[in-house]
Structure formats: C-alpha cells, structure tokens
Motif scaffolding. Structure first.
Motif, PDB file in Angstrom:
ATOM      1  N   ARG A   1     -22.807 -25.981 -39.608  1.00  0.00           N
ATOM      2  CA  ARG A   1     -23.429 -26.708 -40.727  1.00  0.00           C
ATOM      3  C   ARG A   1     -24.941 -26.641 -40.594  1.00  0.00           C
ATOM      4  O   ARG A   1     -25.473 -26.480 -39.499  1.00  0.00           O
ATOM      5  CB  ARG A   1     -22.989 -28.166 -40.711  1.00  0.00           C
TER       6      ARG A   1
ATOM      7  N   ALA B   1     -19.955 -23.665 -42.982  1.00  0.00           N
ATOM      8  CA  ALA B   1     -19.770 -24.826 -43.847  1.00  0.00           C
ATOM      9  C   ALA B   1     -21.121 -25.332 -44.374  1.00  0.00           C
ATOM     10  O   ALA B   1     -21.207 -26.426 -44.905  1.00  0.00           O
ATOM     11  CB  ALA B   1     -19.054 -25.936 -43.079  1.00  0.00           C
TER      12      ALA B   1
ATOM     13  N   GLY C   1     -19.384 -20.712 -47.051  1.00  0.00           N
ATOM     14  CA  GLY C   1     -17.951 -20.715 -47.354  1.00  0.00           C
ATOM     15  C   GLY C   1     -17.170 -19.588 -46.700  1.00  0.00           C
ATOM     16  O   GLY C   1     -15.947 -19.610 -46.707  1.00  0.00           O
TER      17      GLY C   1
ATOM     18  N   THR D   1     -17.229 -24.576 -36.477  1.00  0.00           N
ATOM     19  CA  THR D   1     -17.637 -24.865 -37.843  1.00  0.00           C
ATOM     20  C   THR D   1     -19.133 -25.096 -37.781  1.00  0.00           C
ATOM     21  O   THR D   1     -19.609 -25.924 -36.992  1.00  0.00           O
ATOM     22  CB  THR D   1     -16.916 -26.106 -38.395  1.00  0.00           C
TER      23      THR D   1
END
Length: 146
Positions: A137, A48, A73, A135
C-alpha cells in the motif's frame, strides 16, 4: 646484509610463504545452474495502492534483478529458490545460473530503492522460507508491504 635489505628480503619471503595458493583453472569459477536440490519459494506482491510498484532483488556483487512491476490492482508473481542445506535463497537468470539474494524490496516504480519496503528473507540451514505473499500500500512517500 644491511638492515633495510634484510627487512625487504624477510617481507618478500613472508609474502611467498603465506600467500594463498592459486586456484587451478577448473576451480577458479564454479557456476551452479538449475533447480536440482532447491525448493521453490513462490513470491507474490499485490499492489493495493494507487501507483505502480516494482520489486527488486540485490544479488551477489550488488547486481540488481527486477522481479517485476505491477499497476494498481495487479500483482507481481515469480518464483525464488531456496537451498535447505545452507538456507541460501536464489533467483535464476536466463541461463538458469543461481544468483544468491542479498536483499529484496518492493517500492514505487521508478524509485523503488528510495521508496522501498524491505522484504525479509528467513535464511537458516535446514529450513526453507515459506511462500512470500505481500500486500503493498502507499505510505507517505514510501511503499508499505506486509
């Protein structure tokens, strides 16, 4: 017998008496292959962030195995394997050898170790870790995966 000779003789005798027994040729190296008796542990890391990521596992003897890379993505998906009997978690190589995991992390591609976000692996006899779904980041100069 003089004192130095007696000490040397005693040291030699102690080494012979207390040395570990050599392994028989068939016991020297046991390679376990395949997934029999193991439970699949799906692994997913969603990127992400804004830069490519890589997830890597350190196996016994500190070899590392790249689990995959993902552009922004995209996701890294693979299957790890766990033994309920002893709690070990494995990755299989191309020959299906079980390679026990020591450590697992995701980081920015090309610098995954320096920018790593550790991935905890619950290991307990009688239990199997659940699916690992992360996820990831961008952090300051790291990757943050939760």
């Amino acid at each position: 017998m003089s004192m130095p000779r007696r000490s040397a003789a005693l040291a030699l005798l102690a080494g012979l008496l207390f040395a570990p027994a050599p392994l028989a040729a068939e016991e020297a190296l046991v390679v376990v292959r395949g997934t029999d008796g193991l439970t699949p542990v799906p692994f997913t890391a969603v990127n992400a962030g804004g830069r490519p990521i890589a997830c890597t596992a350190a196996t016994a003897h500190w070899y590392s195995v790249e689990l995959g890379t993902a552009a922004p993505g995209a996701s890294i998906r693979t299957t790890l394997w766990a033994s309920k009997a002893n709690g070990e978690v494995f990755v299989l190589n191309a020959r299906q050898d079980r390679m026990p995991l020591i450590d697992l992390w995701c980081g920015l591609a090309g610098r995954s170790w320096a920018t790593r976000s550790p991935v905890p692996l619950a290991r307990a006899a009688g239990a199997v870790p659940g699916d690992i779904a992360l996820t990831c980041r961008d952090g300051d100069d790291t990757l943050v995966c939760r």
